[in-house]
Write a protein that holds these residues in place. Structure first.
Motif, PDB file in Angstrom:
ATOM      1  N   SER A   2     -22.006  36.279  29.433  1.00 40.66           N
ATOM      2  CA  SER A   2     -22.066  36.692  28.035  1.00 40.66           C
ATOM      3  C   SER A   2     -20.739  36.460  27.328  1.00 40.66           C
ATOM      4  N   LYS A   3     -20.822  36.335  26.001  1.00 40.76           N
ATOM      5  CA  LYS A   3     -19.624  36.176  25.182  1.00 40.76           C
ATOM      6  C   LYS A   3     -19.813  36.953  23.891  1.00 40.76           C
ATOM      7  N   ARG A   4     -18.779  37.723  23.535  1.00 46.66           N
ATOM      8  CA  ARG A   4     -18.843  38.516  22.301  1.00 46.66           C
ATOM      9  C   ARG A   4     -18.772  37.576  21.101  1.00 46.66           C
ATOM     10  N   LEU A   5     -19.667  37.797  20.170  1.00 47.91           N
ATOM     11  CA  LEU A   5     -19.727  36.974  18.974  1.00 47.91           C
ATOM     12  C   LEU A   5     -19.169  37.705  17.770  1.00 47.91           C
ATOM     13  N   PHE A   6     -19.439  39.011  17.657  1.00 47.05           N
ATOM     14  CA  PHE A   6     -19.202  39.677  16.387  1.00 47.05           C
ATOM     15  C   PHE A   6     -19.019  41.175  16.615  1.00 47.05           C
ATOM     16  N   TYR A   7     -17.868  41.712  16.240  1.00 45.46           N
ATOM     17  CA  TYR A   7     -17.671  43.165  16.257  1.00 45.46           C
ATOM     18  C   TYR A   7     -18.413  43.784  15.076  1.00 45.46           C
ATOM     19  N   LEU A   8     -18.902  44.984  15.238  1.00 45.81           N
ATOM     20  CA  LEU A   8     -19.641  45.659  14.175  1.00 45.81           C
ATOM     21  C   LEU A   8     -18.809  46.697  13.433  1.00 45.81           C
ATOM     22  N   ARG A   9     -17.516  46.745  13.683  1.00 42.99           N
ATOM     23  CA  ARG A   9     -16.644  47.691  12.998  1.00 42.99           C
ATOM     24  C   ARG A   9     -16.554  47.352  11.512  1.00 42.99           C
ATOM     25  N   GLY A  10     -16.927  48.282  10.678  1.00 44.03           N
ATOM     26  CA  GLY A  10     -16.823  48.108   9.236  1.00 44.03           C
ATOM     27  C   GLY A  10     -17.823  47.129   8.654  1.00 44.03           C
ATOM     28  N   VAL A  11     -18.835  46.752   9.409  1.00 44.76           N
ATOM     29  CA  VAL A  11     -19.826  45.793   8.921  1.00 44.76           C
ATOM     30  C   VAL A  11     -20.972  46.562   8.284  1.00 44.76           C
ATOM     31  N   PRO A  12     -21.310  46.252   7.030  1.00 49.65           N
ATOM     32  CA  PRO A  12     -22.447  46.929   6.401  1.00 49.65           C
ATOM     33  C   PRO A  12     -23.741  46.639   7.162  1.00 49.65           C
ATOM     34  N   ASP A  13     -24.662  47.584   7.110  1.00 50.10           N
ATOM     35  CA  ASP A  13     -25.927  47.444   7.833  1.00 50.10           C
ATOM     36  C   ASP A  13     -26.711  46.207   7.401  1.00 50.10           C
ATOM     37  N   ASP A  14     -26.674  45.882   6.102  1.00 49.37           N
ATOM     38  CA  ASP A  14     -27.432  44.718   5.648  1.00 49.37           C
ATOM     39  C   ASP A  14     -26.850  43.421   6.210  1.00 49.37           C
ATOM     40  N   GLU A  15     -25.529  43.334   6.310  1.00 44.37           N
ATOM     41  CA  GLU A  15     -24.910  42.137   6.870  1.00 44.37           C
ATOM     42  C   GLU A  15     -25.232  42.006   8.363  1.00 44.37           C
ATOM     43  N   ALA A  16     -25.125  43.089   9.102  1.00 43.49           N
ATOM     44  CA  ALA A  16     -25.449  43.056  10.530  1.00 43.49           C
ATOM     45  C   ALA A  16     -26.914  42.671  10.734  1.00 43.49           C
ATOM     46  N   GLY A  17     -27.799  43.200   9.915  1.00 46.38           N
ATOM     47  CA  GLY A  17     -29.212  42.858  10.010  1.00 46.38           C
ATOM     48  C   GLY A  17     -29.468  41.389   9.723  1.00 46.38           C
ATOM     49  N   GLU A  18     -28.777  40.853   8.717  1.00 48.52           N
ATOM     50  CA  GLU A  18     -28.946  39.433   8.395  1.00 48.52           C
ATOM     51  C   GLU A  18     -28.436  38.549   9.530  1.00 48.52           C
ATOM     52  N   ILE A  19     -27.366  38.963  10.197  1.00 50.57           N
ATOM     53  CA  ILE A  19     -26.835  38.184  11.315  1.00 50.57           C
ATOM     54  C   ILE A  19     -27.801  38.241  12.490  1.00 50.57           C
ATOM     55  N   ARG A  20     -28.386  39.415  12.744  1.00 50.88           N
ATOM     56  CA  ARG A  20     -29.391  39.518  13.811  1.00 50.88           C
ATOM     57  C   ARG A  20     -30.568  38.586  13.527  1.00 50.88           C
ATOM     58  N   GLU A  21     -31.027  38.583  12.267  1.00 52.29           N
ATOM     59  CA  GLU A  21     -32.140  37.706  11.881  1.00 52.29           C
ATOM     60  C   GLU A  21     -31.760  36.234  12.034  1.00 52.29           C
ATOM     61  N   LEU A  22     -30.524  35.888  11.671  1.00 48.17           N
ATOM     62  CA  LEU A  22     -30.048  34.513  11.799  1.00 48.17           C
ATOM     63  C   LEU A  22     -30.064  34.065  13.261  1.00 48.17           C
ATOM     64  N   LEU A  23     -29.576  34.916  14.142  1.00 48.57           N
ATOM     65  CA  LEU A  23     -29.563  34.576  15.563  1.00 48.57           C
ATOM     66  C   LEU A  23     -30.979  34.419  16.109  1.00 48.57           C
ATOM     67  N   ASP A  24     -31.881  35.316  15.692  1.00 47.17           N
ATOM     68  CA  ASP A  24     -33.277  35.210  16.126  1.00 47.17           C
ATOM     69  C   ASP A  24     -33.922  33.933  15.589  1.00 47.17           C
ATOM     70  N   ALA A  44     -20.852  45.760  19.177  1.00 44.09           N
ATOM     71  CA  ALA A  44     -20.696  44.333  18.950  1.00 44.09           C
ATOM     72  C   ALA A  44     -22.007  43.619  19.203  1.00 44.09           C
ATOM     73  N   LEU A  45     -22.082  42.397  18.711  1.00 42.64           N
ATOM     74  CA  LEU A  45     -23.180  41.500  19.024  1.00 42.64           C
ATOM     75  C   LEU A  45     -22.658  40.487  20.036  1.00 42.64           C
ATOM     76  N   TRP A  46     -23.437  40.278  21.099  1.00 39.65           N
ATOM     77  CA  TRP A  46     -23.031  39.395  22.191  1.00 39.65           C
ATOM     78  C   TRP A  46     -24.060  38.302  22.362  1.00 39.65           C
ATOM     79  N   LEU A  47     -23.584  37.127  22.733  1.00 44.50           N
ATOM     80  CA  LEU A  47     -24.486  36.042  23.117  1.00 44.50           C
ATOM     81  C   LEU A  47     -24.750  36.152  24.609  1.00 44.50           C
ATOM     82  N   SER A  48     -25.980  35.984  24.998  1.00 42.46           N
ATOM     83  CA  SER A  48     -26.318  36.056  26.422  1.00 42.46           C
ATOM     84  C   SER A  48     -25.776  34.862  27.193  1.00 42.46           C
ATOM     85  N   ASP A  49     -25.694  33.721  26.535  1.00 39.70           N
ATOM     86  CA  ASP A  49     -25.208  32.505  27.180  1.00 39.70           C
ATOM     87  C   ASP A  49     -23.963  32.013  26.436  1.00 39.70           C
ATOM     88  N   ALA A  50     -22.835  31.978  27.118  1.00 39.27           N
ATOM     89  CA  ALA A  50     -21.582  31.558  26.498  1.00 39.27           C
ATOM     90  C   ALA A  50     -21.621  30.106  26.036  1.00 39.27           C
TER      91      ALA A  50
END
Length: 121
Positions: A2-24, A44-50
């Motif tokens: 795994s590899k960390r892609l994105f810390y969620l510190r200070g990230v608004p919920d709508d931005e985190a949700g849009e990033i989750r949707e983008l990855l999906d 944080a958001l992590w990628l399963s495959d580096a």
């Protein structure tokens, strides 16, 4: 691995949700670590495959560039329409907050400048 892609510190919920949707939408396998109960880690958001990191990072950079452009255009529009908040408006609306904040800043500046002088005497 795994590899960390994105810390969620200070990230608004709508931005985190849009990033989750983008990855999906892009078919990238990811998972999320939750924030700690004591506030030490904010998750944080992590990628399963580096191996997907380069592609995911490029997608994330493009998304953040677009989001930044959108925020700048909204702010410019608000300024044109006269809706953007100014320092004077903030001072009128929340004088105690502004004065306490300015006092704290002044205290820190004075302490930063005076403390070395006092300790070296």
């Amino acid at each position: 691995m795994s590899k960390r892609l994105f810390y969620l510190r200070g990230v608004p919920d709508d931005e985190a949700g849009e990033i989750r949707e983008l990855l999906d939408r892009e078919g990238l396998a990811w998972y999320e670590t939750p924030p700690s109960p004591w506030g030490i880690s904010h998750g944080a958001l992590w990628l399963s495959d580096a191996a997907d990191y380069g592609r995911a990072k490029a997608l994330l950079d493009d998304y953040q560039r677009q989001r930044g452009e959108q925020a700048r255009s909204e702010h410019a529009r608000a300024k044109r329409e006269g809706n953007a908040q100014t320092f004077a408006q903030l001072l009128r609306e929340r004088p105690a907050f502004v004065l306490i904040t300015l006092g704290a800043i002044l205290f820190i500046v004075v302490l930063t400048l005076a403390l070395p002088w006092l300790l070296l005497r």
